[in-house]
Design a protein around this motif. Structure first.
Motif, short mmCIF file in Angstrom:
data_model
loop_
_atom_site.label_atom_id
_atom_site.label_comp_id
_atom_site.label_asym_id
_atom_site.label_seq_id
_atom_site.Cartn_x
_atom_site.Cartn_y
_atom_site.Cartn_z
N ASP A 144 37.69 14.47 10.64
CA ASP A 144 37.92 15.18 11.92
C ASP A 144 36.69 15.09 12.81
O ASP A 144 36.80 14.89 14.02
CB ASP A 144 38.30 16.64 11.67
N ASP A 145 35.51 15.26 12.20
CA ASP A 145 34.26 15.13 12.96
C ASP A 145 34.14 13.72 13.54
O ASP A 145 33.79 13.54 14.71
CB ASP A 145 33.04 15.41 12.09
N ILE A 146 34.42 12.73 12.70
CA ILE A 146 34.31 11.34 13.13
C ILE A 146 35.29 11.06 14.26
O ILE A 146 34.93 10.42 15.26
CB ILE A 146 34.53 10.39 11.93
N ALA A 147 36.51 11.56 14.12
CA ALA A 147 37.51 11.37 15.18
C ALA A 147 37.02 12.01 16.48
O ALA A 147 37.22 11.46 17.57
CB ALA A 147 38.85 11.97 14.77
N GLY A 148 36.36 13.15 16.37
CA GLY A 148 35.83 13.81 17.56
C GLY A 148 34.73 13.00 18.21
O GLY A 148 34.60 12.98 19.44
N MET A 149 33.93 12.34 17.38
CA MET A 149 32.81 11.56 17.92
C MET A 149 33.25 10.22 18.51
O MET A 149 32.79 9.84 19.58
CB MET A 149 31.77 11.30 16.83
N ILE A 150 34.14 9.52 17.82
CA ILE A 150 34.51 8.18 18.30
C ILE A 150 35.86 8.16 18.99
O ILE A 150 36.24 7.15 19.56
CB ILE A 150 34.48 7.14 17.16
N GLY A 151 36.58 9.27 18.94
CA GLY A 151 37.90 9.32 19.55
C GLY A 151 38.94 8.70 18.64
O GLY A 151 38.62 7.96 17.72
N MET A 152 40.16 9.05 18.88
CA MET A 152 41.25 8.45 18.13
C MET A 152 41.47 7.04 18.68
O MET A 152 41.16 6.76 19.83
CB MET A 152 42.53 9.28 18.25
N THR A 176 43.36 6.52 22.05
CA THR A 176 42.89 7.12 23.29
C THR A 176 41.59 6.45 23.71
O THR A 176 40.78 6.06 22.87
CB THR A 176 42.62 8.63 23.14
N ASP A 177 41.42 6.32 24.99
CA ASP A 177 40.17 5.78 25.51
C ASP A 177 39.21 6.93 25.76
O ASP A 177 39.56 7.91 26.42
CB ASP A 177 40.39 5.01 26.81
N ILE A 178 38.04 6.83 25.21
CA ILE A 178 37.02 7.84 25.43
C ILE A 178 35.87 7.13 26.12
O ILE A 178 35.45 6.05 25.71
CB ILE A 178 36.60 8.47 24.09
N ASN A 179 35.39 7.71 27.23
CA ASN A 179 34.32 7.01 27.93
C ASN A 179 33.02 7.19 27.16
O ASN A 179 32.85 8.09 26.35
CB ASN A 179 34.23 7.43 29.40
N GLU A 180 32.09 6.29 27.42
CA GLU A 180 30.85 6.24 26.65
C GLU A 180 30.03 7.52 26.80
O GLU A 180 29.45 8.01 25.83
CB GLU A 180 30.03 5.02 27.05
N ILE A 181 29.98 8.08 27.99
CA ILE A 181 29.21 9.31 28.21
C ILE A 181 29.79 10.43 27.36
O ILE A 181 29.05 11.16 26.68
CB ILE A 181 29.21 9.69 29.71
N GLU A 182 31.11 10.57 27.39
CA GLU A 182 31.77 11.61 26.60
C GLU A 182 31.52 11.38 25.10
O GLU A 182 31.24 12.32 24.35
CB GLU A 182 33.27 11.62 26.89
N GLN A 183 31.60 10.13 24.68
CA GLN A 183 31.37 9.80 23.28
C GLN A 183 29.95 10.15 22.86
O GLN A 183 29.72 10.74 21.80
CB GLN A 183 31.64 8.32 23.04
N ILE A 184 28.98 9.82 23.69
CA ILE A 184 27.58 10.13 23.37
C ILE A 184 27.37 11.64 23.30
O ILE A 184 26.72 12.15 22.38
CB ILE A 184 26.63 9.48 24.40
N ARG A 185 27.93 12.37 24.25
CA ARG A 185 27.77 13.83 24.24
C ARG A 185 28.38 14.45 22.99
O ARG A 185 27.79 15.34 22.37
CB ARG A 185 28.40 14.44 25.50
N LYS A 186 29.58 13.99 22.62
CA LYS A 186 30.21 14.51 21.41
C LYS A 186 29.41 14.15 20.17
O LYS A 186 29.22 14.98 19.28
CB LYS A 186 31.64 13.99 21.28
N SER A 187 28.91 12.93 20.12
CA SER A 187 28.10 12.51 18.97
C SER A 187 26.82 13.33 18.86
O SER A 187 26.41 13.73 17.77
CB SER A 187 27.75 11.02 19.07
N LEU A 188 26.19 13.59 20.01
CA LEU A 188 24.98 14.43 20.00
C LEU A 188 25.28 15.84 19.52
O LEU A 188 24.51 16.42 18.75
CB LEU A 188 24.35 14.46 21.40
N ALA A 189 26.39 16.40 19.97
CA ALA A 189 26.76 17.75 19.54
C ALA A 189 27.00 17.80 18.04
O ALA A 189 26.52 18.71 17.36
CB ALA A 189 28.01 18.22 20.30
N TYR A 190 27.73 16.83 17.51
CA TYR A 190 27.95 16.79 16.07
C TYR A 190 26.64 16.56 15.32
O TYR A 190 26.42 17.14 14.26
CB TYR A 190 28.97 15.71 15.70
N GLY A 191 25.80 15.70 15.87
CA GLY A 191 24.50 15.45 15.24
C GLY A 191 23.64 16.70 15.18
O GLY A 191 23.00 16.98 14.17
#
Length: 136
Positions: free
Chosen positions: A70-78, A81-96
């Motif tokens: 679930d964490d991984i899906a949140g970071m890289i998206g399903m 779905t297309d997840i933009n790079e900024i959103e992906q980086i922000r989510k990855s930073l939050a999980y990190g």
């Protein structure tokens, strides 16, 4: 299911499994969870693109670092779905950040456990010395 012609640089499930030293069943499991979505030939054979390969690398790296699917899906998206790079980086930073805080807490707990174990060892060594001296 999208049926498509296999591109020039595509991977079979066996090639990916071998490359990452995992089982094809593991790859199919990630597909069932929606983390990757291979395309299929008209004969219904899966094939994976470079994007799928990159996603699989991220999934395995996340698992190695202790993230849940679930964490991984949140970071890289399903995968669908297309997840933009900024959103992906922000989510990855939050999980990190969340994982770093967890590691810090575990470190503190381990330090306390170490102190307790040292204290118990000292008590046991002292008691052993008392008993051995008593028998002499």
């Amino acid at each position: 299911m999208v049926q498509a012609k296999i591109p020039e640089k595509a991977y079979t499930i066996s090639e990916l499994a071998s490359h990452f030293n995992i089982s094809p069943r593991t790859i199919r499991f990630y597909e069932e969870k929606g983390l990757i979505s291979p395309q299929r030939t008209s004969g219904n054979q899966r094939f994976y693109t470079r994007k799928d390969r990159a996603r699989l690398r991220l999934i395995l790296r996340g698992k190695r670092f202790g993230f849940s699917l679930d964490d991984i899906a949140g970071m890289i998206g399903m995968s669908d779905t297309d997840i933009n790079e900024i959103e992906q980086i922000r989510k990855s930073l939050a999980y990190g950040e969340k994982k770093l805080a967890e590691i810090h807490r575990r470190g503190e707990d381990l330090a306390l456990l170490e102190q307790d174990m040292i204290a118990i060892r000292e008590k046991l060594l002292n008691r052993l010395a008392q008993l051995e001296n008593k028998d002499r």
